[in-house]
Design an enzyme around this catalytic site. Structure first.
Site, PDB file in Angstrom:
ATOM      1  N   VAL A  25       0.845  -1.208   0.000  1.00  0.00           N
ATOM      2  CA  VAL A  25       0.000   0.000   0.000  1.00  0.00           C
ATOM      3  C   VAL A  25       0.874   1.249   0.000  1.00  0.00           C
ATOM      4  O   VAL A  25       2.067   1.196   0.274  1.00  0.00           O
ATOM      5  CB  VAL A  25      -0.967   0.014   1.206  1.00  0.00           C
ATOM      6  CG1 VAL A  25      -1.960  -1.122   1.094  1.00  0.00           C
ATOM      7  CG2 VAL A  25      -0.216  -0.054   2.519  1.00  0.00           C
ATOM      8  N   CYS A  26       0.223   2.357  -0.280  1.00  0.00           N
ATOM      9  CA  CYS A  26       0.928   3.612  -0.475  1.00  0.00           C
ATOM     10  C   CYS A  26       1.835   3.954   0.703  1.00  0.00           C
ATOM     11  O   CYS A  26       1.466   3.646   1.833  1.00  0.00           O
ATOM     12  CB  CYS A  26      -0.062   4.753  -0.682  1.00  0.00           C
ATOM     13  SG  CYS A  26      -0.564   5.602   0.825  1.00  0.00           S
ATOM     14  N   PRO A  27       2.993   4.529   0.588  1.00  0.00           N
ATOM     15  CA  PRO A  27       3.582   4.922  -0.693  1.00  0.00           C
ATOM     16  C   PRO A  27       4.552   3.880  -1.240  1.00  0.00           C
ATOM     17  O   PRO A  27       5.364   4.177  -2.107  1.00  0.00           O
ATOM     18  CB  PRO A  27       4.369   6.187  -0.299  1.00  0.00           C
ATOM     19  CG  PRO A  27       4.908   5.843   1.057  1.00  0.00           C
ATOM     20  CD  PRO A  27       3.871   4.956   1.705  1.00  0.00           C
ATOM     21  N   ASP A  58      -1.478   7.709  -7.053  1.00  0.00           N
ATOM     22  CA  ASP A  58      -0.073   7.953  -6.709  1.00  0.00           C
ATOM     23  C   ASP A  58       0.877   7.871  -7.899  1.00  0.00           C
ATOM     24  O   ASP A  58       1.775   8.699  -8.043  1.00  0.00           O
ATOM     25  CB  ASP A  58       0.382   6.932  -5.647  1.00  0.00           C
ATOM     26  CG  ASP A  58      -0.165   7.271  -4.275  1.00  0.00           C
ATOM     27  OD1 ASP A  58      -0.800   8.338  -4.146  1.00  0.00           O
ATOM     28  OD2 ASP A  58       0.039   6.476  -3.346  1.00  0.00           O
TER      29      ASP A  58
ATOM     30  N   HIS B 391       3.751   0.198   8.155  1.00  0.00           N
ATOM     31  CA  HIS B 391       4.681  -0.456   7.215  1.00  0.00           C
ATOM     32  C   HIS B 391       5.867  -1.063   7.951  1.00  0.00           C
ATOM     33  O   HIS B 391       6.264  -2.195   7.715  1.00  0.00           O
ATOM     34  CB  HIS B 391       5.231   0.563   6.209  1.00  0.00           C
ATOM     35  CG  HIS B 391       4.211   1.052   5.248  1.00  0.00           C
ATOM     36  ND1 HIS B 391       3.307   0.234   4.632  1.00  0.00           N
ATOM     37  CD2 HIS B 391       3.953   2.294   4.792  1.00  0.00           C
ATOM     38  CE1 HIS B 391       2.529   0.947   3.845  1.00  0.00           C
ATOM     39  NE2 HIS B 391       2.893   2.203   3.935  1.00  0.00           N
TER      40      HIS B 391
END
Lengths: 88, 418, 213
Positions: A25-27, A58, B391
């Site tokens: 997923v972003c980024p 994006d 993340h």
């Protein structure tokens, strides 16, 4: 620019590098593409597939900012594919 | 003095305000107590990455310019002239080995504000073209979206169309929608590009019966990481303009640490009083649960859950209790890490580090204290309200074999909706 | 100049001159700092917070080693810090009480004061040892760190017999040394304590406004 209905529409594009960005997923997809494109010659093409629809916003914005050329972006079911050409 | 060093010196001077001057003064007694509050130092034991050592590199240059004794006897006080090699070393110090987490600040008896000094270094490096390229590109991409919104509008609407289909499937309501450009809405919700920041929030808004609209723009602001406040303001301007145009009552920022931090604390300075308030999604969910606007079923999240405090949210913005209150209602087995709240460890990849692929090993090593904390809880799910942390925690899970799933608060809440 | 005149000169005139320079130097430094623009901070936490209380907590942190992970974990360093700074405080206070309130300096007060300064001296040696041996301290230490520690050790060493014995010879050396320190401190890194007042205030205000403290 709009999203191609099917990635098959992009047949005929020759890619120098294929990236699998599914599940990211972003980024992160942008980061991976930005990193990978540095390894290509000018004119080289990256083909990437992703599952996060965030790439639809994006990747074009990143190409716009960096000058790299977004050749095509398409959807196939729940997957997205795009082709970016190194411009400089 | 080379041209680039001259420019760097000018940029440093421009940033020499009262806060920088105070923190670049002899406020730091060089006592070294900050060392093991820093995850980078704990990762490798290298004294050069201890907070005092890192800030000292930048401070010593300021000292050479501004401290009386250092101007006369630089060797005596360890004051340094700026050189290009020094600037190259600062890239590592300011961008790679400091996540601006402020953990050293809360552990410093003197209260030295390390991010203030590092922010001056980051801003200077950005101005002379030495900042990590990817951070500059991501900031530029954010501005590009606003400059060419008409080009991207259709793409964005198509993206949201896909998500709307999913929302209808998951809520079972064919009328459920993700509205965009809806004037007079109660809330303008600013998400990230990732679906995980849009869909769960949409479900919560749907269940709470909120009149909302989704922003065309993403909440993140990479210029904040660059210490480039002019560009950061331009990026924030997009949301302010959109909220003003749509005449919303409230702007709600998604679960993104630096976005909440900058919109909460910087926009009032940049834009003055605004006709709408700005809050984080965490506070909004908290209030919906507290006020009974949504009901949650704890059994929907039966696995042991722990919460990771984003530095930008808990330590820097005081948003530590709200997510915990929500988790107590949304999860059957909530466990705390120790230390937590404003004393928590950084995930090891904040302030843009997570986006710099070349430094992946650095951030994975720096995440070791966090990985150990998670392991000690025995949790199978780690909830965090920052995408940057998300993340990193996912990567730490793989790297350290933690067998965890990382989710944001909205995902856990949406899953528990009755 | 006889001994008595000399003692009177160092106790009063020299101290007054040194103190005037000390205050002037600090006034200039603080003015320079305050002339710089202070970046604004906006916004306030939704929950009710008291910035005043947060500032008080921030200042009080110096007295509560258990509140901070760093001082809790390194309690020996905090104890040495405390002993060292108590020694300094007592040695400075003595430079005022000896000339201005001599009646206060009874034999038992002198003994207590000399003991506190002696503990400061011991703490100083520990600090020098740590600065030389601990990697995270050695790597950031500069010549002025060692110079500052050394001159304060000398000052402590002189202060102990001067305070304890009240002998004119020791007192002259003690007050001359104090005068030199008063001039050196504002231009050196020993001036950190002045900045501490600003820093802890800003820390408390920032964390108070944001609802952290």
């Amino acid at each position: 620019m709009s999203v191609s209905e099917s990635v098959e529409e992009s047949e005929g594009l020759v890619s120098d590098l294929v990236l699998d960005l599914k599940g990211l997923v972003c980024p992160v997809p942008v980061v991976k593409v930005a990193n990978a494109i540095k390894g290509l010659e000018v004119g080289g093409v990256i083909e990437a597939s992703a599952t996060d629809p965030g790439v639809l916003a994006d990747i074009p914005a990143w190409c716009h900012a960096t000058g790299h050329e977004l050749l095509r972006i398409g959807r196939n079911g729940r997957e997205f594919a795009f082709w970016v050409k190194r411009a400089k | 003095m080379s041209e680039i060093v001259k420019r760097a010196q000018e940029e440093l001077d421009k940033r020499y305000n009262r806060l920088v001057a105070l923190n670049a003064s002899s406020l730091c007694t060089r006592c070294g107590l900050c060392a093991d509050s820093c995850h980078f130092y704990l990762a490798n034991g290298d004294p050069e990455v201890a907070p005092a050592a890192k800030t000292e590199r930048v401070r010593s240059v300021y000292r050479r310019q501004h401290d009386w004794l250092s101007r006369l006897f630089p060797n005596f006080t360890g004051a340094r002239e700026l050189t290009e090699d020094e600037l190259d070393a600062w890239v590592d110090i300011a961008f790679r080995y400091c996540t601006m987490c402020e953990r050293c600040t809360v552990n410093c008896p003197m209260g030295v504000d390390t991010p203030v000094v590092m922010g001056a270094a980051r801003g200077t490096l950005t101005a002379i073209g030495k900042a990590p390229e990817i951070l500059v590109q991501l900031a530029d991409a954010e501005i590009a979206r606003a400059e060419s919104i008409d080009i991207f509008k259709d793409m964005l609407k198509e993206q949201i169309g896909f998500l709307e289909e999913e929302l209808r499937e998951e809520t079972g309501d064919p009328e459920a929608s993700i509205p965009m450009e809806k004037e007079g809405s109660e809330i303008l919700y600013v998400a990230l590009s990732g679906a995980h920041t849009i869909l769960p929030a949409a479900k919560i808004f749907h269940r709470a019966g909120v009149d909302w609209t989704l922003s065309f723009f993403e909440a993140s602001n990479y210029a904040v990481f660059l210490g480039d406040m002019k560009r950061a303001k331009a990026i924030a301007q997009r949301i302010i303009d959109e909220a003003t145009r749509l005449q919303v009552s409230e702007v709600v920022i998604t679960e993104c640490g630096h976005a909440v931090f900058s919109y909460r604390w910087s926009t009032p300075v940049w834009f003055g009083e605004l006709p709408f308030r700005i809050r984080s999604l965490i506070e909004v969910i908290h209030d919906y649960v507290r006020d009974g606007r949504i009901q949650l079923d704890q059994t929907a999240n039966p696995d042991p859950i722990t919460f990771h405090d984003s530095c930008n949210l808990s330590r820097k913005s005081g948003l530590a209790e709200q997510p915990r209150a929500v988790l107590e209602s949304a999860a059957a087995d909530f466990r705390e890490m120790t230390p937590n709240r404003e004393k928590a460890f950084c995930c090891g990849a904040g302030s843009g580090l997570v986006a710099v692929e070349e430094w992946r090993d650095t951030r994975l090593a720096a995440g070791r204290p966090k990985a150990e904390q998670i392991r000690n809880t025995g949790a199978r799910v780690v909830v965090t309200s920052c995408d940057n942390c998300r993340h990193q925690l996912g990567d730490l899970g793989e790297h350290y074999g933690l067998e965890i799933e990382v989710k944001n608060l909205a995902e856990v809440t949406a899953r528990a909706l009755c | 100049m006889n001994h008595e005149t000399l003692l009177e000169f160092v106790l009063y005139d020299l101290q007054l001159v040194a103190l005037t320079i000390f205050v002037l130097l600090y006034a200039i430094k603080i003015r320079q700092l305050l002339m710089l623009p202070l970046p604004l901070e906006g916004g306030a936490a939704d929950q009710e917070t008291s910035t005043g209380r947060a500032v008080a907590v921030s200042y009080a942190s110096i007295l509560s080693p258990l509140a901070m992970e760093s001082t809790r974990r390194h309690w020996r360093r905090w104890a040495v810090f405390a002993a060292y700074h108590i020694g300094i405080l007592v040695a400075i206070t003595a430079t005022f009480t000896i000339p201005f309130t001599p009646g206060l300096m009874t034999q038992s007060v002198r003994r207590v004061a000399a003991t506190a300064i002696a503990l400061g001296l011991v703490a100083g040696f520990v600090k020098i040892y740590w600065r030389l041996t601990l990697p995270e301290l050695r790597s950031i230490s500069q010549p002025d760190d060692f110079f500052g520690l050394t001159i304060l050790q000398v000052w402590f060493a002189i202060a102990i017999p001067a305070v304890l014995l009240n002998h004119p010879g020791w007192l002259v050396v003690y007050f001359v040394m104090t005068a030199l320190l008063l001039v050196y401190v504002p231009v050196s890194k020993i001036s950190h304590y002045i900045y501490w007042f600003f820093s802890r205030y800003l820390f408390g205000r920032r964390y108070g406004r944001r609802g952290v403290l």
